[in-house]
Scaffold this motif. Structure first.
Motif, PDB file in Angstrom:
ATOM      1  N   UNK A   1      13.613   0.082  -1.504  1.00 49.95           N
ATOM      2  CA  UNK A   1      13.342   0.902  -0.193  1.00 49.95           C
ATOM      3  C   UNK A   1      11.796   0.843  -0.138  1.00 49.95           C
ATOM      4  N   UNK A   2      11.432   0.921   1.203  1.00 48.19           N
ATOM      5  CA  UNK A   2       9.925   0.968   1.348  1.00 48.19           C
ATOM      6  C   UNK A   2      10.020   1.840   2.535  1.00 48.19           C
ATOM      7  N   UNK A   3       8.522   2.493   2.521  1.00 48.01           N
ATOM      8  CA  UNK A   3       8.022   3.498   3.442  1.00 48.01           C
ATOM      9  C   UNK A   3       7.210   2.641   4.528  1.00 48.01           C
ATOM     10  N   UNK A   4       7.513   3.118   5.661  1.00 43.65           N
ATOM     11  CA  UNK A   4       6.887   2.555   6.539  1.00 43.65           C
ATOM     12  C   UNK A   4       6.183   3.617   7.729  1.00 43.65           C
ATOM     13  N   UNK A   5       6.095   3.411   9.120  1.00 45.79           N
ATOM     14  CA  UNK A   5       5.279   4.287   9.785  1.00 45.79           C
ATOM     15  C   UNK A   5       6.164   5.495  10.051  1.00 45.79           C
ATOM     16  N   UNK A   6       7.480   5.449   9.936  1.00 45.36           N
ATOM     17  CA  UNK A   6       8.463   6.531  10.213  1.00 45.36           C
ATOM     18  C   UNK A   6       8.122   7.347   8.850  1.00 45.36           C
ATOM     19  N   UNK A   7       7.631   7.161   7.682  1.00 42.31           N
ATOM     20  CA  UNK A   7       7.498   7.891   6.579  1.00 42.31           C
ATOM     21  C   UNK A   7       8.710   8.414   5.910  1.00 42.31           C
ATOM     22  N   UNK A   8       9.690   7.229   6.144  1.00 44.43           N
ATOM     23  CA  UNK A   8      11.222   7.752   5.406  1.00 44.43           C
ATOM     24  C   UNK A   8      11.407   6.486   4.750  1.00 44.43           C
TER      25      UNK A   8
ATOM     26  N   UNK B   1      15.969   0.643   4.007  1.00 45.41           N
ATOM     27  CA  UNK B   1      16.224  -0.608   3.285  1.00 45.41           C
ATOM     28  C   UNK B   1      16.368  -1.526   4.418  1.00 45.41           C
ATOM     29  N   UNK B   2      16.774  -2.878   4.299  1.00 45.00           N
ATOM     30  CA  UNK B   2      17.031  -3.661   5.339  1.00 45.00           C
ATOM     31  C   UNK B   2      18.255  -3.196   6.147  1.00 45.00           C
ATOM     32  N   UNK B   3      19.198  -2.829   5.521  1.00 43.49           N
ATOM     33  CA  UNK B   3      20.319  -2.243   6.633  1.00 43.49           C
ATOM     34  C   UNK B   3      19.948  -1.019   7.263  1.00 43.49           C
ATOM     35  N   UNK B   4      19.164  -0.278   6.927  1.00 42.90           N
ATOM     36  CA  UNK B   4      18.875   0.866   7.812  1.00 42.90           C
ATOM     37  C   UNK B   4      17.794   0.557   8.866  1.00 42.90           C
TER      38      UNK B   4
ATOM     39  N   UNK C   1      11.404  -5.514  19.516  1.00 42.80           N
ATOM     40  CA  UNK C   1      11.454  -4.672  18.984  1.00 42.80           C
ATOM     41  C   UNK C   1      12.044  -4.470  17.791  1.00 42.80           C
ATOM     42  N   UNK C   2      13.006  -5.372  17.655  1.00 47.91           N
ATOM     43  CA  UNK C   2      13.661  -5.555  16.373  1.00 47.91           C
ATOM     44  C   UNK C   2      12.752  -6.076  15.249  1.00 47.91           C
ATOM     45  N   UNK C   3      11.908  -7.096  15.703  1.00 46.46           N
ATOM     46  CA  UNK C   3      10.876  -7.714  14.778  1.00 46.46           C
ATOM     47  C   UNK C   3       9.926  -6.813  14.263  1.00 46.46           C
ATOM     48  N   UNK C   4       9.389  -5.798  15.242  1.00 45.90           N
ATOM     49  CA  UNK C   4       8.479  -4.748  14.799  1.00 45.90           C
ATOM     50  C   UNK C   4       9.038  -3.842  13.905  1.00 45.90           C
ATOM     51  N   UNK C   5      10.456  -3.462  14.050  1.00 47.25           N
ATOM     52  CA  UNK C   5      11.066  -2.581  13.233  1.00 47.25           C
ATOM     53  C   UNK C   5      11.322  -3.082  11.698  1.00 47.25           C
ATOM     54  N   UNK C   6      11.575  -4.289  11.767  1.00 46.10           N
ATOM     55  CA  UNK C   6      11.510  -4.820  10.292  1.00 46.10           C
ATOM     56  C   UNK C   6      10.262  -5.362   9.683  1.00 46.10           C
ATOM     57  N   UNK C   7       9.141  -5.425  10.502  1.00 47.20           N
ATOM     58  CA  UNK C   7       8.043  -5.334   9.883  1.00 47.20           C
ATOM     59  C   UNK C   7       7.193  -4.096   9.510  1.00 47.20           C
ATOM     60  N   UNK C   8       7.314  -3.096  10.429  1.00 45.48           N
ATOM     61  CA  UNK C   8       6.499  -1.941  10.105  1.00 45.48           C
ATOM     62  C   UNK C   8       7.362  -0.590   9.887  1.00 45.48           C
ATOM     63  N   UNK C   9       8.636  -0.772   9.840  1.00 47.85           N
ATOM     64  CA  UNK C   9       9.325   0.564   9.631  1.00 47.85           C
ATOM     65  C   UNK C   9       9.755   0.590   8.294  1.00 47.85           C
TER      66      UNK C   9
END
Length: 93
Positions: A38-45, A48-51, A85-93
């Motif tokens: 698990x990693x924490x990105x810009x959403x601060x939650x 995982x990859x599935x999320x 959008x998907x690329x951005x989500x996988x990169x920064x979220x």
């Protein structure tokens, strides 16, 4: 095959669901080969990859609906925006 006639399958529908199945299989294989952390990105939650896949699919659905309602029925551009959008989500979220 007549019991599937009510579904109105087209090649686009089959391609969409085939793509979703391919994504899920790919993420499963990737999770076996490289366990998820698990990693924490810009959403601060913690995500995982599935999320992140779920967030990108949900956001892409909203992008397509907004595109259809506000711009035009030609959704190829909406698909491009959704990929970005998907690329951005996988990169920064």
């Amino acid at each position: 095959m007549s019991h599937f006639a009510w579904m109105a399958w087209t090649w686009q529908t089959a391609l969409f669901f085939g793509g979703i199945a391919t994504l899920l299989i790919s993420l499963t294989v990737l999770a076996v080969l490289r366990p998820e952390i698990e990693r924490v990105g810009v959403l601060r939650i913690p995500t995982t990859r599935g999320d992140r896949l779920f967030i990108s699919l949900l956001g892409s659905a909203f992008i397509h609906l907004a595109w259809l309602g506000l711009i035009s029925p030609d959704v190829w551009w909406a698909s491009g925006v959704s990929l970005i959008y998907a690329a951005a989500v996988f990169r920064w979220v």
